[in-house]
Motif scaffolding. Structure first.
Motif, short mmCIF file in Angstrom:
data_model
loop_
_atom_site.label_atom_id
_atom_site.label_comp_id
_atom_site.label_asym_id
_atom_site.label_seq_id
_atom_site.Cartn_x
_atom_site.Cartn_y
_atom_site.Cartn_z
N GLY A 140 0.90 -1.35 -0.22
CA GLY A 140 -0.41 -0.38 0.29
C GLY A 140 1.22 1.42 -0.10
O GLY A 140 2.17 1.40 0.78
N LEU A 141 0.22 1.95 -0.67
CA LEU A 141 1.25 3.06 -0.27
C LEU A 141 0.90 3.85 0.90
O LEU A 141 0.80 3.61 1.93
CB LEU A 141 0.66 4.51 -1.17
N LEU A 142 2.60 4.41 0.62
CA LEU A 142 2.87 4.67 2.01
C LEU A 142 1.42 6.24 3.58
O LEU A 142 1.83 5.32 4.64
CB LEU A 142 4.33 5.61 2.32
N MET A 143 1.64 6.74 2.55
CA MET A 143 0.58 7.65 3.10
C MET A 143 -0.81 7.25 4.25
O MET A 143 -1.73 7.47 4.43
CB MET A 143 0.18 9.16 2.06
N ARG A 144 -1.09 6.58 2.89
CA ARG A 144 -2.52 4.87 3.41
C ARG A 144 -1.62 3.92 4.51
O ARG A 144 -2.77 3.39 4.84
CB ARG A 144 -2.81 4.72 1.72
N MET A 145 -0.78 3.38 4.50
CA MET A 145 -0.77 2.46 4.74
C MET A 145 -0.54 2.47 6.84
O MET A 145 -0.27 3.07 7.09
CB MET A 145 0.66 2.76 4.65
N LYS A 146 -1.85 1.78 6.32
CA LYS A 146 -1.80 0.89 7.84
C LYS A 146 -0.47 0.43 9.40
O LYS A 146 -0.31 -0.01 9.02
CB LYS A 146 -2.74 -0.08 8.25
N THR A 147 -0.44 1.09 10.44
CA THR A 147 0.32 0.88 11.53
C THR A 147 0.49 -1.05 11.88
O THR A 147 1.30 -0.95 11.29
CB THR A 147 -0.41 1.44 12.77
N GLU A 148 -0.77 -1.34 11.34
CA GLU A 148 -0.71 -3.07 12.30
C GLU A 148 0.09 -3.65 10.66
O GLU A 148 0.53 -4.78 10.68
CB GLU A 148 -2.26 -3.34 12.26
N ASP A 149 -0.73 -3.40 9.39
CA ASP A 149 0.14 -3.54 8.10
C ASP A 149 2.27 -3.45 7.99
O ASP A 149 2.71 -4.58 7.42
CB ASP A 149 -0.91 -2.86 6.82
N TRP A 150 2.45 -2.51 8.79
CA TRP A 150 3.80 -1.62 8.61
C TRP A 150 3.96 -2.88 9.79
O TRP A 150 4.84 -3.69 9.84
CB TRP A 150 4.16 -0.60 9.35
N GLN A 151 3.26 -3.29 10.80
CA GLN A 151 3.96 -3.20 11.83
C GLN A 151 4.53 -5.28 11.63
O GLN A 151 5.11 -6.20 11.48
CB GLN A 151 2.92 -3.13 13.50
N GLN A 152 2.78 -6.23 10.89
CA GLN A 152 3.11 -7.22 10.58
C GLN A 152 3.85 -7.93 9.36
O GLN A 152 4.91 -9.06 9.49
CB GLN A 152 1.49 -7.63 9.84
N VAL A 153 4.50 -7.45 8.59
CA VAL A 153 5.40 -6.98 8.01
C VAL A 153 6.77 -7.05 8.45
O VAL A 153 7.46 -8.07 8.52
CB VAL A 153 5.30 -6.20 6.71
N MET A 154 6.88 -6.70 9.51
CA MET A 154 7.73 -5.69 10.16
C MET A 154 8.17 -7.73 11.20
O MET A 154 9.22 -8.49 11.15
CB MET A 154 8.35 -4.55 10.82
N ASP A 155 7.23 -7.57 11.66
CA ASP A 155 7.77 -9.08 12.21
C ASP A 155 7.76 -10.18 11.94
O ASP A 155 8.86 -10.87 11.92
CB ASP A 155 6.33 -9.19 13.56
N VAL A 156 7.15 -10.74 10.32
CA VAL A 156 7.01 -12.04 10.29
C VAL A 156 7.67 -11.78 9.60
O VAL A 156 9.41 -13.02 9.71
CB VAL A 156 5.85 -11.63 9.35
N ASN A 157 8.79 -10.75 8.69
CA ASN A 157 9.58 -10.50 7.87
C ASN A 157 10.93 -10.52 8.16
O ASN A 157 12.54 -11.42 7.94
CB ASN A 157 10.36 -10.02 6.35
N LEU A 158 11.24 -9.50 9.52
CA LEU A 158 12.08 -9.08 10.70
C LEU A 158 12.62 -9.71 11.75
O LEU A 158 13.40 -10.38 12.17
CB LEU A 158 12.72 -7.65 10.01
#
Ligand code: NAP
Length: 250
Positions: A100-118
Motif C-alpha cells: 500500500g502507499l505509505l500515506m495510506r498504510m495502516k500501522t498494523e500492516d507496517w508492523q505485521q510485515v516487520m514482525d514476520v519478515n525481520l
C-alpha cells in the motif's frame, strides 16, 4: 561441485510453498535432515515432507508463526527433540507482503510485515546460534529481496524489512564469525511463486521488460544459491548478499 549436507540438520522457515519449498527439497536431496516450518498450510508442508521421504530423504513439518517468540522457542525445542540437536543450518525465508502507499498504510500492516519478515530472523537466529556456538560451526541464510536495494513504491514496509535484513546479516556475521558461524543473505529478483502470482498480468509484463534475461526466476534458482551458502564450499564467505535477479539490479 557436489554439495553434501550429510548429517546436517537444517531448519527452513516458510518451507511449505514457493522458494522455501525448493530449498527444503534441495537440502534434503543433499543429505540434510530438514525441518519444514509453516504457519497456516499444514497440508502443503506435509506434501513437502512426503516428497522428501518418498525419495529416501529425512524431513518433518513444524508449525510456528515465526513472528511469535513463544512459538519460535517451541519450534526449536521440537527440532532438538526430533533431531537430537539444534540446527546446523538456518534459512530465514518466511515472508509476507501487505502492500500500500505509505500515506495510506495502516500501522498494523507496517508492523505485521516487520514482525514476520525481520523480527522472525532475529528470533530464529538467537535460538539457532545457541547450538551453533557449541558446535563452533553454523550457516545462517537470510532471504532479503532486490527491492531492499532498489526501493519500490507501494512496498515501504516490505522494502524496509528486506533492507534491514541485510544489516542484520552483516552484524550477525561480525558477532558470530569467531565461533565459526557464517551469516549471509540472498536477494532474489522476481521469482515465480504464490507471492508474484498475485501481480496483475500488466505488472508482470512490465517487470519482465525490466529484466535483462527476459524472464522471472524460479525457486530452484534460489535453492541452488542457498545450497552453496549452506555447504562447506562457501566457508570463506560471510556477511555477504548474493543477488539473483536476471540482471535487473547490478
Ligand atoms: P510464498 O510463496 O508466499 O511463501 C511464503 C512462505 O512463508 C510460506 O511457506 C508461508 O507458510 C510462510 N509464512 C508466511 N508467514 C509466516 C509466518 N508468520 N510464520 C511462518 N511461516 C510463514 O513466498 P515466496 O515467494 O516463496 O517468498 C519466500 C521468501 O523470499 C520471502 O521472504 C520473500 O519475501 C522472499 N522473496 C520472494 C521473491 C519473489 O519474487 N517470490 C522476491 C524476493 C524475495 P504458510 O504456507 O503456512 O502460510
Amino acid at each position: 561441485m557436489v554439495i553434501m549436507l550429510k548429517d546436517k540438520i537444517a531448519l527452513i522457515t516458510g518451507a511449505s510453498r514457493g522458494i522455501g519449498r525448493e530449498i527444503a527439497l534441495a537440502f534434503a536431496a543433499s543429505g540434510a535432515y530438514v525441518a519444514v516450518n509453516y504457519s497456516s498450510s499444514p497440508a502443503k508442508a506435509e506434501d513437502v515432507v512426503k516428497e522428501i521421504t518418498s525419495s529416501g530423504g529425512r524431513a518433518f513439518a513444524v508449525k510456528a508463526n515465526v513472528a511469535d517468540e513463544e512459538e519460535v522457542k517451541a519450534m526449536f525445542e521440537k527440532v532438538k527433540e526430533i533431531c537430537g540437536s539444534l540446527p546446523d543450518i538456518l534459512v530465514n525465508n518466511a515472508g509476507i507482503t501487505k502492500d500500500g502507499l505509505l500515506m495510506r498504510m495502516k500501522t498494523e500492516d507496517w508492523q505485521q510485515v516487520m514482525d514476520v519478515n525481520l523480527k522472525s530472523a532475529f528470533l530464529c537466529t538467537r535460538f539457532a546460534v545457541k547450538g551453533m556456538m557449541k558446535k563452533r560451526y553454523g550457516k545462517i541464510i537470510n532471504m532479503s529481496s532486490i527491492v531492499g536495494f532498489m526501493g519500490n513504491a507501494g512496498q515501504a514496509n516490505y522494502v524496509a524489512s528486506k533492507a534491514a535484513l541485510v544489516g542484520l546479516t552483516k552484524s550477525a556475521a561480525l558477532e558470530f564469525s569467531s565461533r565459526g558461524i557464517r551469516v549471509n543473505a540472498i536477494a532474489p529478483g522476481f521469482i515465480t511463486t504464490d507471492m508474484t502470482d498475485g501481480l496483475s498480468e500488466e505488472v508482470q509484463q512490465k517487470m519482465i521488460s525490466m529484466i535483462p534475461l527476459g524472464y522471472f526466476g524460479s525457486g530452484k534458482d534460489i535453492a541452488e544459491a542457498a545450497l552453496f551458502l549452506a555447504g562447506s564450499g562457501s566457508d570463506y564467505i560471510t556477511g555477504q548478499t548474493i543477488h539473483i535477479n536476471g540482471g535487473m539490479y547490478l
